[in-house]
Design an enzyme around this catalytic site. Structure first.
Site, PDB file in Angstrom:
ATOM      1  N   TYR A 147       0.858  -1.182   0.000  1.00 13.43           N
ATOM      2  CA  TYR A 147       0.000   0.000   0.000  1.00 13.43           C
ATOM      3  C   TYR A 147       0.893   1.232   0.000  1.00 13.43           C
ATOM      4  CZ  TYR A 147      -3.955   3.020   1.387  1.00 13.43           C
ATOM      5  OH  TYR A 147      -4.926   3.991   1.459  1.00 13.43           O
ATOM      6  N   LYS A 175      -1.593  -1.384  -3.976  1.00 13.01           N
ATOM      7  CA  LYS A 175      -2.660  -0.392  -3.913  1.00 13.01           C
ATOM      8  C   LYS A 175      -1.979   0.967  -3.946  1.00 13.01           C
ATOM      9  CE  LYS A 175      -6.396   1.604  -1.132  1.00 13.01           C
ATOM     10  NZ  LYS A 175      -7.090   1.627   0.190  1.00 13.01           N
TER      11      LYS A 175
END
Length: 309
Positions: A147, A175
């Protein structure tokens, strides 16, 4: 060059699905986890088109929950949806050993993936990021999604760092919440990593450069429209995708720009009659009167307007 790295969005087989919601954690009025509401929301999101759920991420307020609470929510959501959707557990922190501990708890539940955020506050070097992510990946067998969110972490994962991390067989996806399309294109062209948009309003541009799909918050509010947008991109229907991109914009504004996403999403879900309370844990607070008015104004006339009471 790996064959999958030159495939376009429509032909890449998504590892976790294309539409995922970074799910809020419903709390009762006293601030405790509302287990029934958590299970019900998970089931509803899957029934309304989500391929997967990210549980106990930023929007899930994991950082104000105990390890035991996080593990319990992993279990509740996994039990609620079974094999009908991918479950990605948020396990990241700024402490490598703690991240590994929570990752182990998630692995015991049998989740499909682990979301590991860039260590925040510490601001490690890129060498430190390599060591951190590799240590977590070495400690588990569950696939890992990195992330990258410099707005919260204070640092970004550089392209060359992502390319190096992609060599680890357990690191499979990213992400991305920094929206550096040039950097992402470099990574996509040289690795098998699958990218997921971490910005609701950038789903269309992200998928146009090769992202697999979206991990969204606004997807709580209008899941069907984001499902349709993503499906339109995959089948090459640009006109429909552009229309839905524009139609979802006011809802994205309401959910993502007035107050933190977790706060706005819970508020709107309560207005829709889908959550009994909009309780959040400190340091989050519920919207002020002025903030509430702005959110309602954003939603007036939007595709979500008819669902708001």
């Amino acid at each position: 060059m790996p064959e999958s790295s030159i495939a376009n969005t429509a032909t890449v087989e998504p590892l976790f699905g294309r539409l995922l919601t970074a799910m809020v954690t419903p709390f009762a009025a006293d601030g405790s986890v509302d287990e029934e509401a958590t299970a019900a929301l998970a089931r509803e999101l899957v029934e309304r088109g989500n391929d997967g759920l990210v549980v106990c991420g930023t929007t899930g307020e994991y950082s104000t929950m105990t390890d035991e609470e996080n593990a319990r929510v992993f279990r509740i959501v996994k039990d609620a949806v079974g094999d009908r959707a991918s479950i990605i557990a948020g396990v990241g922190s700024n402490d490598t050993s703690h991240t590994i501990h929570v990752a182990g708890l998630a692995e015991e539940v049998g989740v499909d993936g682990l979301l590991v955020v860039t260590p925040y506050y510490n601001k490690p070097t890129q060498a430190g990021l390599l060591a951190h992510f590799r240590a977590v990946a070495d400690a588990v067998t569950t696939p890992i999604m990195l992330y990258d969110i410099p707005g919260r972490a204070g640092i970004q994962i550089e392209a060359e760092t992502l390319i190096a991390l992609a060599e680890h067989p357990n690191i499979v996806a990213v992400k991305d919440a920094k929206a550096d399309f040039a950097s992402a294109t470099e990574v996509l062209s040289r690795t098998d990593l699958q990218f997921y948009s971490g910005d609701d309003g950038l789903t269309l541009p992200w998928m146009s450069v090769g992202a697999t799909g979206l991990i969204g918050v606004t997807t709580h509010v209008v899941p069907e429209q984001f499902r349709d947008l993503i499906d339109a991109v995959v089948r090459g229907d640009l006109a429909t995708a552009q229309r839905l991109h524009q139609e979802t914009h006011p809802v994205v504004t309401a959910t993502m720009t007035r107050v933190p996403g977790a706060v706005a999403a819970k508020t709107i879900l309560q207005w829709q009659g889908r959550l009994a309370t909009s309780t959040v844990r400190l340091p989050h607070v519920e919207p002020t009167e002025a903030e509430t008015a702005r959110i309602r104004s954003d939603l007036e006339g939007s595709i979500a307007a008819s669902s708001i009471r």
